[in-house]
Motif scaffolding. Sequence first.
Motif, PDB file in Angstrom:
ATOM      1  N   ILE A  23       0.835  -1.211   0.000  1.00  0.00           N
ATOM      2  CA  ILE A  23       0.000   0.000   0.000  1.00  0.00           C
ATOM      3  C   ILE A  23       0.864   1.253   0.000  1.00  0.00           C
ATOM      4  N   ASP A  24       0.509   2.224  -0.880  1.00  0.00           N
ATOM      5  CA  ASP A  24       1.380   3.398  -0.983  1.00  0.00           C
ATOM      6  C   ASP A  24       0.624   4.713  -0.847  1.00  0.00           C
ATOM      7  N   ASN A  25      -0.609   4.682  -0.318  1.00  0.00           N
ATOM      8  CA  ASN A  25      -1.285   5.962  -0.108  1.00  0.00           C
ATOM      9  C   ASN A  25      -2.162   5.897   1.133  1.00  0.00           C
ATOM     10  N   PRO A  26      -2.352   7.033   1.790  1.00  0.00           N
ATOM     11  CA  PRO A  26      -3.049   7.094   3.077  1.00  0.00           C
ATOM     12  C   PRO A  26      -4.482   6.556   3.005  1.00  0.00           C
ATOM     13  N   GLU A  27      -5.155   6.766   1.850  1.00  0.00           N
ATOM     14  CA  GLU A  27      -6.553   6.320   1.750  1.00  0.00           C
ATOM     15  C   GLU A  27      -6.626   4.797   1.832  1.00  0.00           C
ATOM     16  N   SER A  28      -5.750   4.125   1.085  1.00  0.00           N
ATOM     17  CA  SER A  28      -5.763   2.656   1.113  1.00  0.00           C
ATOM     18  C   SER A  28      -5.316   2.137   2.469  1.00  0.00           C
ATOM     19  N   LEU A  29      -4.416   2.873   3.126  1.00  0.00           N
ATOM     20  CA  LEU A  29      -3.981   2.466   4.470  1.00  0.00           C
ATOM     21  C   LEU A  29      -5.167   2.463   5.424  1.00  0.00           C
ATOM     22  N   ASP A  30      -6.029   3.486   5.256  1.00  0.00           N
ATOM     23  CA  ASP A  30      -7.169   3.566   6.146  1.00  0.00           C
ATOM     24  C   ASP A  30      -8.139   2.412   5.883  1.00  0.00           C
ATOM     25  N   ARG A  31      -8.291   2.108   4.585  1.00  0.00           N
ATOM     26  CA  ARG A  31      -9.163   0.983   4.250  1.00  0.00           C
ATOM     27  C   ARG A  31      -8.608  -0.309   4.855  1.00  0.00           C
ATOM     28  N   TRP A  32      -7.290  -0.448   4.821  1.00  0.00           N
ATOM     29  CA  TRP A  32      -6.628  -1.640   5.400  1.00  0.00           C
ATOM     30  C   TRP A  32      -6.888  -1.706   6.908  1.00  0.00           C
ATOM     31  N   ARG A  33      -6.786  -0.511   7.544  1.00  0.00           N
ATOM     32  CA  ARG A  33      -7.010  -0.472   8.990  1.00  0.00           C
ATOM     33  C   ARG A  33      -8.431  -0.950   9.333  1.00  0.00           C
ATOM     34  N   VAL A  34      -9.402  -0.423   8.560  1.00  0.00           N
ATOM     35  CA  VAL A  34     -10.794  -0.821   8.823  1.00  0.00           C
ATOM     36  C   VAL A  34     -10.969  -2.323   8.601  1.00  0.00           C
ATOM     37  N   ALA A  35     -10.311  -2.831   7.535  1.00  0.00           N
ATOM     38  CA  ALA A  35     -10.494  -4.242   7.176  1.00  0.00           C
ATOM     39  C   ALA A  35      -9.948  -5.191   8.248  1.00  0.00           C
ATOM     40  N   TYR A  36      -8.853  -4.793   8.922  1.00  0.00           N
ATOM     41  CA  TYR A  36      -8.267  -5.707   9.909  1.00  0.00           C
ATOM     42  C   TYR A  36      -8.535  -5.303  11.353  1.00  0.00           C
ATOM     43  N   LEU A  37      -8.462  -3.999  11.597  1.00  0.00           N
ATOM     44  CA  LEU A  37      -8.514  -3.562  12.991  1.00  0.00           C
ATOM     45  C   LEU A  37      -9.818  -2.844  13.351  1.00  0.00           C
ATOM     46  N   GLY A  38     -10.648  -2.607  12.349  1.00  0.00           N
ATOM     47  CA  GLY A  38     -11.910  -1.907  12.593  1.00  0.00           C
ATOM     48  C   GLY A  38     -12.868  -2.750  13.433  1.00  0.00           C
ATOM     49  N   LEU A  76       1.235  -0.583  10.975  1.00  0.00           N
ATOM     50  CA  LEU A  76       0.403   0.408  10.293  1.00  0.00           C
ATOM     51  C   LEU A  76       0.988   1.806  10.498  1.00  0.00           C
ATOM     52  N   GLU A  77       1.343   2.078  11.763  1.00  0.00           N
ATOM     53  CA  GLU A  77       1.908   3.386  12.087  1.00  0.00           C
ATOM     54  C   GLU A  77       3.182   3.634  11.276  1.00  0.00           C
ATOM     55  N   GLN A  78       4.071   2.642  11.219  1.00  0.00           N
ATOM     56  CA  GLN A  78       5.318   2.762  10.460  1.00  0.00           C
ATOM     57  C   GLN A  78       5.032   3.037   8.984  1.00  0.00           C
ATOM     58  N   ARG A  79       4.106   2.220   8.471  1.00  0.00           N
ATOM     59  CA  ARG A  79       3.807   2.325   7.043  1.00  0.00           C
ATOM     60  C   ARG A  79       3.240   3.705   6.724  1.00  0.00           C
ATOM     61  N   LEU A  80       2.387   4.188   7.644  1.00  0.00           N
ATOM     62  CA  LEU A  80       1.784   5.500   7.437  1.00  0.00           C
ATOM     63  C   LEU A  80       2.857   6.578   7.332  1.00  0.00           C
ATOM     64  N   GLN A  81       3.836   6.477   8.238  1.00  0.00           N
ATOM     65  CA  GLN A  81       4.928   7.462   8.193  1.00  0.00           C
ATOM     66  C   GLN A  81       5.719   7.375   6.895  1.00  0.00           C
ATOM     67  N   GLN A  82       6.013   6.098   6.502  1.00  0.00           N
ATOM     68  CA  GLN A  82       6.760   5.921   5.252  1.00  0.00           C
ATOM     69  C   GLN A  82       6.007   6.544   4.072  1.00  0.00           C
ATOM     70  N   VAL A  83       4.705   6.200   4.008  1.00  0.00           N
ATOM     71  CA  VAL A  83       3.896   6.679   2.877  1.00  0.00           C
ATOM     72  C   VAL A  83       3.863   8.207   2.849  1.00  0.00           C
ATOM     73  N   ASN A  84       3.634   8.789   4.020  1.00  0.00           N
ATOM     74  CA  ASN A  84       3.611  10.254   4.081  1.00  0.00           C
ATOM     75  C   ASN A  84       4.917  10.874   3.608  1.00  0.00           C
ATOM     76  N   GLN A  85       5.991  10.267   4.068  1.00  0.00           N
ATOM     77  CA  GLN A  85       7.286  10.830   3.706  1.00  0.00           C
ATOM     78  C   GLN A  85       7.531  10.741   2.194  1.00  0.00           C
ATOM     79  N   THR A  86       7.198   9.548   1.632  1.00  0.00           N
ATOM     80  CA  THR A  86       7.392   9.415   0.187  1.00  0.00           C
ATOM     81  C   THR A  86       6.545  10.428  -0.570  1.00  0.00           C
ATOM     82  N   GLN A  87       5.311  10.608  -0.098  1.00  0.00           N
ATOM     83  CA  GLN A  87       4.448  11.571  -0.784  1.00  0.00           C
ATOM     84  C   GLN A  87       5.016  12.983  -0.707  1.00  0.00           C
ATOM     85  N   GLN A  88       5.546  13.325   0.449  1.00  0.00           N
ATOM     86  CA  GLN A  88       6.153  14.654   0.599  1.00  0.00           C
ATOM     87  C   GLN A  88       7.340  14.819  -0.335  1.00  0.00           C
ATOM     88  N   GLU A  89       8.155  13.767  -0.378  1.00  0.00           N
ATOM     89  CA  GLU A  89       9.332  13.850  -1.250  1.00  0.00           C
ATOM     90  C   GLU A  89       8.924  14.023  -2.701  1.00  0.00           C
TER      91      GLU A  89
END
Length: 352
Positions: A23-38, A76-89
Motif C-alpha cells: 500500500i502506498d497511499n493514506p486512503e488505502s492504508l485507512d481501508r486496510w485499517r478498517v479491514a483488519y482492525l476496525g 500500520l503506524e510505520q507504514r503510514l509514516q513511510q507513505v507520508n514521507q514518500t508523498q512529501q518527497e
Amino acid sequence: MTGPTSQSIDELVQTALGELEGIDNPESLDRWRVAYLGRRGSLTQVLRGIAQLDVEKRREAGALGNQAKRTLEERLEQRLQQVNQTQQEQAFIRDQLDVTLPGRPSPIGRLHPTTQILREICDAFGAMGFSVVEGPEVEWDHYNFEMLNIPKGHPARDMWNTLWVDYQDPSNSRSMLMRTHTSPMQARVMESSQPPIRVIVPGKCYRYEATDATHEWHFYQVEGLAVDDGITFADLKGTLYEFARRLFGEERRVRFRCDYFPFVEPGVDMSIDCFACKGEGKGCRICRDSGWIEIMGAGMVHPKVLAGVGYDPEKYTGFAFGLGPERIAMLKYGIDDIRLFYSNDLRFLRQF
Ligand code: DAH
C-alpha cells in the motif's frame, strides 16, 4: 467450540502484513485499517472468538491475539509514516523550482515603421529649430477648411474626401469632421501664439477613401509652419532641402514645381531625385522612370490665412509644408502597399 488457533492468527497476521507492504497511499492504508482492525475487521473478529475458547487455550490465544493486534497497529503506524514521507518527497520533487533552468525570453516589441519615420522627421526638423505640437483628430470644419481659405461651396473642398461627424455646434453652426489633414493646426497655432513660429505637427488624418496600394482611409501627416518677419521662399527651399538631405542622404537634389493648395501662395510640390536610380529614371520602379519622387506639398502662407488669425500680412510672412510619413517610409524601405502599415500583420511589422 472452535475458535482461533495460533496458526490461524499467525496466517492472518502474515496476510495483513503482506498487503500492507503493497500500500502506498493514506486512503488505502485507512481501508486496510478498517479491514483488519476496525470494529468488524478480521482481527477484531478473531479476538472476539477467543472468548469462546477453553480456559487453557484462551490464555495462549489471548496473548497471541493481543500480540497480533499490537504488531498490526505498529506496522500500520510505520507504514503510514513511510507513505507520508514518500508523498512529501514526491511533491517536493514535482513542485521544486529549478533555478538552473534558463529563463523564457519575454517577447520584446519594436517601434512601428510609421513611428520610426515620424521620429526621424521630428529629429530632422527639431535640429533646425522646429518644435513639435499636436492637435485634435476630430476637428471643426472651421479649422479644417474655412481658416485655410477654403470656404463652404469652394471647389477646393473636393480635394479632400471628408468623413463628417454627425454633430453641429448650435451656437455657431460649425460642423465637425475627422481632420483630412494636419493643416488646421496652422490656424490653431497662430491663433494661440505670436511670431516667430516654427512648429511641426505630426498626427493622424482621415479621409473617406476607397483604399488601394497608395490610399488608406487613415494615415499620418506631418505639417510644418514657420512664420516671422521677413521669411522668404528661399527659407522654404533651404529648410526643405536640408530636410531631404537628412532623411535621404547628403547627395540628394531637390526640385520644386508649381502646385495648388488654397492656403499657400505660391504653392509647390517638392521632389527629390530618385535615390534608387540616382535620378537616371529609365526602368526604375521607385520613381516610375521619371528620376524624381514627390515627397511633399508646400508654399508661402496665403495672406488670407495670416489675416484670418489676426496677423498683419504686410509685416509677417511664412511658409508651410505637409508630408506623408507612410509615403516616406514606403520610399525608404521599399514598401509597395500602404495598407500593410495598419493591417497588424506581424510578419510585416517584424521587418523593421
Ligand atoms: N494639407 C495638404 C494635403 O493634405 C498638404 C499640404 C500642402 C500642406 C501644402 C501644406 C502645404 O502645409 O503648404 O494635401
